[in-house]
Design an enzyme around this catalytic site. Structure first.
Site, PDB file in Angstrom:
ATOM      1  CB  SER A  72      27.548  13.067  21.942  1.00  0.00           C
ATOM      2  OG  SER A  72      26.340  11.861  21.060  1.00  0.00           O
TER       3      SER A  72
ATOM      4  CD  GLN B  53      23.780  13.421  29.389  1.00  0.00           C
ATOM      5  OE1 GLN B  53      23.144  12.435  30.042  1.00  0.00           O
ATOM      6  NE2 GLN B  53      22.281  14.248  28.422  1.00  0.00           N
TER       7      GLN B  53
ATOM      8  N   GLY C  22      18.351  13.054  31.891  1.00  0.00           N
ATOM      9  CA  GLY C  22      19.613  12.530  32.132  1.00  0.00           C
ATOM     10  C   GLY C  22      20.697  13.400  32.546  1.00  0.00           C
TER      11      GLY C  22
ATOM     12  NE  ARG D  73      15.550  13.929  21.445  1.00  0.00           N
ATOM     13  CZ  ARG D  73      15.743  15.321  21.420  1.00  0.00           C
ATOM     14  NH1 ARG D  73      14.425  15.995  20.623  1.00  0.00           N
ATOM     15  NH2 ARG D  73      16.307  16.299  22.231  1.00  0.00           N
TER      16      ARG D  73
ATOM     17  CB  SER E 176      26.149   9.408  28.384  1.00  0.00           C
ATOM     18  OG  SER E 176      26.403  10.873  28.213  1.00  0.00           O
TER      19      SER E 176
ATOM     20  CE  LYS F 240      13.282  13.085  29.494  1.00  0.00           C
ATOM     21  NZ  LYS F 240      14.575  13.650  28.887  1.00  0.00           N
TER      22      LYS F 240
ATOM     23  CE  LYS G 221      16.298  17.679  25.959  1.00  0.00           C
ATOM     24  NZ  LYS G 221      17.022  16.706  27.026  1.00  0.00           N
TER      25      LYS G 221
ATOM     26  NE  ARG H   7      14.440   9.003  22.181  1.00  0.00           N
ATOM     27  CZ  ARG H   7      15.501  10.420  22.245  1.00  0.00           C
ATOM     28  NH1 ARG H   7      16.636  10.604  22.256  1.00  0.00           N
ATOM     29  NH2 ARG H   7      14.663  10.656  23.505  1.00  0.00           N
TER      30      ARG H   7
ATOM     31  CG  ASP I 254      18.871  13.360  20.983  1.00  0.00           C
ATOM     32  OD1 ASP I 254      18.749  12.572  21.550  1.00  0.00           O
ATOM     33  OD2 ASP I 254      18.936  14.127  22.147  1.00  0.00           O
TER      34      ASP I 254
END
Length: 420
Positions: free
Chosen positions: A187, A161, A90, A375, A159, A401, A20, A333, A302
Site C-alpha cells: 500500500s 501505517q 487503526g 465496507r 501495514s 466508521k 479520511k 474481509r 480496501d
C-alpha cells in the site's frame, strides 16, 4: 440497525466526502505546527472523530464549525497520563503511537472492536528499541518514554501505517534518523499521501532506494487554510455502482492527480469493461460489456469488497489475489465479502489469500450481515443492483466508521427513503 434496499433506479451525482486518509494526516500535522490552521473537511467519520479526540487529549485545541475544523497546535503537552480513545481506528493508533513518543508523553491508548487483534508488533519493536516503553493489556496500551533518533527498520509487507506514523514523528526528534524498508512497501500509495502532506507542511523527507532520511528538529508549517481531498476509497462504491447501471453514476470532487492509491479503481473498472469518463469536475462510470479479470489487491486492499461486487456482475471468472491482509481488518474481509455475496446468490470461493468469483448471473437477494464492517455494509448496498429481490442489511450503522452519510447519499440517488 437494518436497511432494506429494493429500489434499483439509481441516478445522479454524488459529491465526494473528504478523504479520511488525507484528513488524519492533515489534522496531526496541524496539531504539530506553530500557528492555527483551518481545515476544510466535508463530512466526518468515527475514525476522524477518534483522531480529533486524541489530539485534544494531547493538548491541541480543536473546534468544529460545520465542515471547517479549526486547529490550534499543541503548545504545552499535558502533564501526567493522557487518555487516548482510538475507537476502532487503526490509523489513529498507528500514527499517534510514534508521535506520542516523539513528544515524550505518557499515555494510555484505548482500543475498541477488533483493533486489539490487529497486528502492531513490527512498529512496537522499533519504538521500544528507540526509547519507548509499551505495555499491552487487553484493549489498552500504556506508553511512556521519549523516542530517540537513529536507524529504524520495517518490513515492507506489513501495514504502511507503521511507515507513515514514523515519518510524521521522526522529524520532531533532535537528531537525524533513517527508516529502511525491507522489500516492497505494501500500500505504498498511502505513504505517498503522508509524504505529500508533510511536504505541504514544510517537512522534508529524502528517499533513496527504499530508505528514508529524516532530518531532526524540523518545524511543521501547514498553510493557514487547507482542504482535505475528496475520498477515492468511498467514491469507489458509487463508481462501481455506476458500472452496473446503463445510465451510470457521477462523483464530483475527486482529484484525478491525487496520491490516493484507491483512484486505481478507474483502471480496474476499465479492465472489467465499464465506460469511464474523467474530467476536472467529475468522474462518470457507466456499464459496458463486463468480463471477469484478475485483480492484484496488494496495493488496494480496501477496494476488495466493492470490486468483488462488480466481479459478481461480470461474465466469467474473476480472481482477487494478494489480499491476505484483509483478514485483519474490521472483519476478516475475505470471509465477510464471500459470505455477503454468497447469501445474495453469488458464486464465490474463498482462498487463503483471495477470492474467486464466477459472475454474470442475476442474484436472488436476501438478508446479509455487515459483520460490523463499514465496507461490507456499503458493498452489500451496491450488490442490491444485481439482485432480483430486495436486500436486507443488518448492522447498517457500521458505515459511520468512514461514511456516516452513506444512506442519505443513496437516498439522493433513488429519490426514495430506504426502509429501516
Amino acid at each position: 440497525m437494518i436497511q432494506i434496499i429494493s429500489n434499483k433506479n439509481w441516478h445522479g451525482t454524488i459529491q465526494a466526502k473528504a478523504s479520511k486518509s488525507h484528513a488524519h494526516r492533515l489534522l496531526i500535522c496541524a496539531a504539530l505546527g506553530k500557528e492555527p490552521v483551518r481545515l476544510r473537511c466535508s463530512g466526518f467519520s468515527e475514525d476522524i472523530e477518534a483522531t480529533i479526540r486524541c489530539l485534544r487529549a494531547m493538548g491541541a485545541e480543536i473546534l468544529i464549525r460545520g465542515d471547517e475544523i479549526a486547529v490550534t497546535p499543541i503548545k504545552t503537552p499535558p502533564e501526567g497520563l493522557c487518555s487516548l480513545s482510538c475507537g476502532e481506528s487503526g490509523s489513529t493508533l498507528r500514527f499517534l503511537l510514534p508521535v506520542v513518543g516523539a513528544l515524550g508523553l505518557s499515555a494510555v491508548f484505548h482500543l475498541a472492536g477488533r483493533l486489539p487483534e490487529r497486528p502492531l508488533k513490527p512498529l512496537e519493536e522499533q519504538l521500544v528499541s528507540h526509547g519507548m516503553a509499551l505495555t499491552r493489556r487487553d484493549s489498552y496500551i500504556h506508553v511512556s518514554g521519549k523516542l530517540q533518533a537513529g536507524e529504524y527498520f520495517l518490513p515492507g509487507n506489513v501495514s504502511s501505517q507503521y511507515t507513515s506514523g514514523l515519518l510524521m514523528a521522526l522529524p520532531l526528534l533532535r537528531g537525524e534518523s533513517t527508516l529502511a524498508i525491507d522489500g516492497k512497501q505494501e500500500s505504498a500509495a498511502y505513504v505517498d499521501i503522508t509524504r505529500d502532506v508533510l511536504r505541504i507542511c514544510g517537512v522534508e523527507i529524502e528517499e533513496t532506494g527504499g530508505s528514508y532520511h529524516i532530518s531532526g528538529r524540523q518545524k511543521f508549517c501547514p498553510p493557514e487554510k487547507i482542504a482535505a481531498e475528496g475520498d477515492w476509497s468511498n467514491g469507489a462504491f458509487w463508481l462501481c455502482a455506476g458500472a452496473l447501471l446503463p445510465d451510470g453514476l457521477c462523483v464530483a470532487g475527486l482529484n484525478p492527480d491525487s496520491c490516493q492509491g484507491d483512484k486505481e479503481i478507474l483502471s480496474v473498472l476499465r479492465r472489467f469493461g465499464a465506460r469511464v469518463d474523467v474530467s476536472a469536475e467529475k468522474v462518470t462510470v457507466r456499464t459496458g460489456v463486463l468480463k471477469g479479470i484478475e485483480v492484484d489487491a496488494s496495493g488496494i486492499p480496501d477496494l476488495v469488497p466493492i470490486i468483488s461486487v462488480v466481479a459478481a456482475g461480470a461474465q466469467g471468472e474473476s480472481r482477487i489475489v494478494n489480499a491476505a491482509r484483509l483478514r485483519l481488518k474490521e472483519s476478516d474481509r475475505l470471509k465477510s465479502t464471500a459470505d455477503m455475496l454468497c447469501r445474495l446468490g453469488a458464486d464465490v470461493v474463498e482462498t487463503e489469500t483471495g477470492l474467486v468469483i464466477r459472475g454474470g448471473k442475476a442474484l436472488a437477494g436476501g438478508r446479509v450481515s455487515s459483520w460490523s464492517d463499514h465496507r461490507i455494509a456499503m458493498a452489500a448496498a451496491v450488490a442490491s443492483l444485481l439482485c432480483q429481490g430486495e436486500v436486507t442489511i443488518e448492522g447498517s450503522e457500521a458505515v459511520s466508521k468512514s461514511y456516516p452519510a452513506f444512506w442519505e447519499d443513496l437516498q439522493s440517488l433513488t429519490g426514495k427513503e430506504n426502509d429501516a
